[in-house]
Design a protein around this motif. Structure first.
Motif, mmCIF file in Angstrom:
data_model
loop_
_atom_site.group_PDB
_atom_site.id
_atom_site.type_symbol
_atom_site.label_atom_id
_atom_site.label_comp_id
_atom_site.label_asym_id
_atom_site.label_seq_id
_atom_site.Cartn_x
_atom_site.Cartn_y
_atom_site.Cartn_z
ATOM 1 N N UNK A 1 47.205 57.829 30.525
ATOM 2 C CA UNK A 1 45.830 57.583 30.954
ATOM 3 C C UNK A 1 44.882 57.312 29.782
ATOM 4 N N UNK A 2 44.245 56.151 29.864
ATOM 5 C CA UNK A 2 43.364 55.660 28.811
ATOM 6 C C UNK A 2 42.162 55.000 29.459
ATOM 7 N N UNK A 3 40.976 55.271 28.932
ATOM 8 C CA UNK A 3 39.780 54.620 29.463
ATOM 9 C C UNK A 3 39.670 53.214 28.892
ATOM 10 N N UNK A 4 39.549 52.248 29.801
ATOM 11 C CA UNK A 4 39.469 50.838 29.437
ATOM 12 C C UNK A 4 38.011 50.429 29.209
ATOM 13 N N UNK A 5 37.785 49.362 28.452
ATOM 14 C CA UNK A 5 36.419 48.910 28.173
ATOM 15 C C UNK A 5 35.617 48.565 29.430
ATOM 16 N N UNK A 6 36.282 48.253 30.534
ATOM 17 C CA UNK A 6 35.578 47.887 31.771
ATOM 18 C C UNK A 6 35.312 49.090 32.670
ATOM 19 N N UNK A 7 35.618 50.308 32.192
ATOM 20 C CA UNK A 7 35.176 51.501 32.887
ATOM 21 C C UNK A 7 36.177 52.211 33.765
ATOM 22 N N UNK A 8 37.420 51.817 33.730
ATOM 23 C CA UNK A 8 38.451 52.507 34.503
ATOM 24 C C UNK A 8 39.363 53.282 33.566
ATOM 25 N N UNK A 9 39.788 54.464 33.994
ATOM 26 C CA UNK A 9 40.839 55.184 33.285
ATOM 27 C C UNK A 9 42.145 54.764 33.939
ATOM 28 N N UNK A 10 43.056 54.225 33.140
ATOM 29 C CA UNK A 10 44.272 53.609 33.668
ATOM 30 C C UNK A 10 45.532 54.252 33.134
ATOM 31 N N UNK A 11 46.509 54.382 34.018
ATOM 32 C CA UNK A 11 47.867 54.800 33.687
ATOM 33 C C UNK A 11 48.760 53.608 33.983
ATOM 34 N N UNK A 12 49.435 53.096 32.968
ATOM 35 C CA UNK A 12 50.319 51.946 33.148
ATOM 36 C C UNK A 12 51.773 52.376 33.040
ATOM 37 N N UNK A 13 52.571 51.937 34.011
ATOM 38 C CA UNK A 13 54.004 52.212 33.982
ATOM 39 C C UNK A 13 54.723 51.109 34.739
ATOM 40 N N UNK A 14 56.024 51.072 34.634
ATOM 41 C CA UNK A 14 56.829 50.053 35.301
ATOM 42 C C UNK A 14 57.642 50.675 36.424
ATOM 43 N N UNK B 1 41.347 55.099 37.922
ATOM 44 C CA UNK B 1 40.203 55.793 38.486
ATOM 45 C C UNK B 1 38.954 55.262 37.792
ATOM 46 N N UNK B 2 37.957 54.798 38.548
ATOM 47 C CA UNK B 2 36.691 54.397 37.937
ATOM 48 C C UNK B 2 36.019 55.621 37.303
ATOM 49 N N UNK B 3 35.542 55.470 36.061
ATOM 50 C CA UNK B 3 34.936 56.614 35.380
ATOM 51 C C UNK B 3 33.527 56.342 34.860
ATOM 52 N N UNK B 4 33.151 55.092 34.679
ATOM 53 C CA UNK B 4 31.783 54.808 34.248
ATOM 54 C C UNK B 4 30.923 54.561 35.483
ATOM 55 N N UNK B 5 29.610 54.678 35.301
ATOM 56 C CA UNK B 5 28.690 54.453 36.418
ATOM 57 C C UNK B 5 28.913 53.073 37.037
ATOM 58 N N UNK B 6 29.035 52.046 36.199
ATOM 59 C CA UNK B 6 29.212 50.683 36.697
ATOM 60 C C UNK B 6 30.509 50.540 37.484
ATOM 61 N N UNK B 7 31.570 51.099 36.961
ATOM 62 C CA UNK B 7 32.865 51.010 37.637
ATOM 63 C C UNK B 7 32.862 51.796 38.950
ATOM 64 N N UNK B 8 32.245 52.963 38.925
ATOM 65 C CA UNK B 8 32.148 53.784 40.137
ATOM 66 C C UNK B 8 31.358 53.023 41.201
ATOM 67 N N UNK B 9 30.272 52.407 40.801
ATOM 68 C CA UNK B 9 29.475 51.622 41.763
ATOM 69 C C UNK B 9 30.259 50.429 42.290
ATOM 70 N N UNK B 10 30.994 49.782 41.441
ATOM 71 C CA UNK B 10 31.788 48.608 41.840
ATOM 72 C C UNK B 10 32.785 48.958 42.937
ATOM 73 N N UNK B 11 33.441 50.099 42.812
ATOM 74 C CA UNK B 11 34.479 50.483 43.754
ATOM 75 C C UNK B 11 33.976 51.411 44.840
ATOM 76 N N UNK B 12 32.686 51.771 44.809
ATOM 77 C CA UNK B 12 32.128 52.633 45.839
ATOM 78 C C UNK B 12 32.659 54.042 45.791
ATOM 79 N N UNK B 13 33.076 54.473 44.600
ATOM 80 C CA UNK B 13 33.606 55.840 44.427
ATOM 81 C C UNK B 13 32.485 56.776 44.049
ATOM 82 N N UNK B 14 32.777 58.051 44.120
ATOM 83 C CA UNK B 14 31.805 59.057 43.690
ATOM 84 C C UNK B 14 32.355 59.854 42.548
#
Length: 135
Positions: free
Chosen positions: A98-111, A122-135
């Motif tokens: 899990x790493x926070x990306x510049x566009x505001x999501x914390x991402x886990x990448x696997x195959x 998971x959206x973690x910044x205000x902008x990303x949370x608003x984009x996905x309608x998360x709280x």
């Protein structure tokens, strides 16, 4: 127009369906031995064996385990919790913890076992949370 499904073609459906059931917590609907679907509230992940390619014109239509350009993405409530839940199961498939990306999501990448890239985020910044309608 709405995107409703992504289909993975695999040479080993018996391995791939249980893998996706485990990581998503969704029970697959196995319509035939060669075709299954995992339905979420927003889209469906279909998994078909190479035998299903005959219905589309033959095995040259798609090649299993050859994808290097698509990422299958799942929004999750808490990517850190998902990582802890799946750590042992996906340990040999992890590309990035899990790493926070510049566009505001914390991402886990696997195959997956066929090499397809999966992103749990998971959206973690205000902008990303608003984009996905998360709280």
């Amino acid at each position: 127009m709405n995107l409703v499904s992504i289909r993975i073609i695999t040479a080993n459906i018996e391995r791939l369906v249980p893998f996706y059931e485990q990581i998503t917590g969704v029970q697959a609907i196995q319509y035939t031995p060669d075709f299954a679907e995992l339905k979420t509230s927003t889209a469906t992940l279909a998994i078909g064996s190479t035998k299903t390619l005959q219905f589309f014109g033959g095995e040259n239509i798609a090649q299993p385990a050859e994808n290097r350009s698509v990422i299958i993405e799942f929004i999750v409530d808490d990517v850190e919790k998902e990582f802890e839940r799946l750590r042992d199961f996906i340990s040999s498939y992890i590309v990035q913890k899990p790493t926070t990306m510049p566009w505001g999501n914390k991402s886990l990448l696997f195959r997956d076992p066929d090499g397809n890239l999966i992103n749990f985020f998971t959206p973690v910044t205000r902008e990303s949370i608003e984009k996905f309608g998360s709280e």
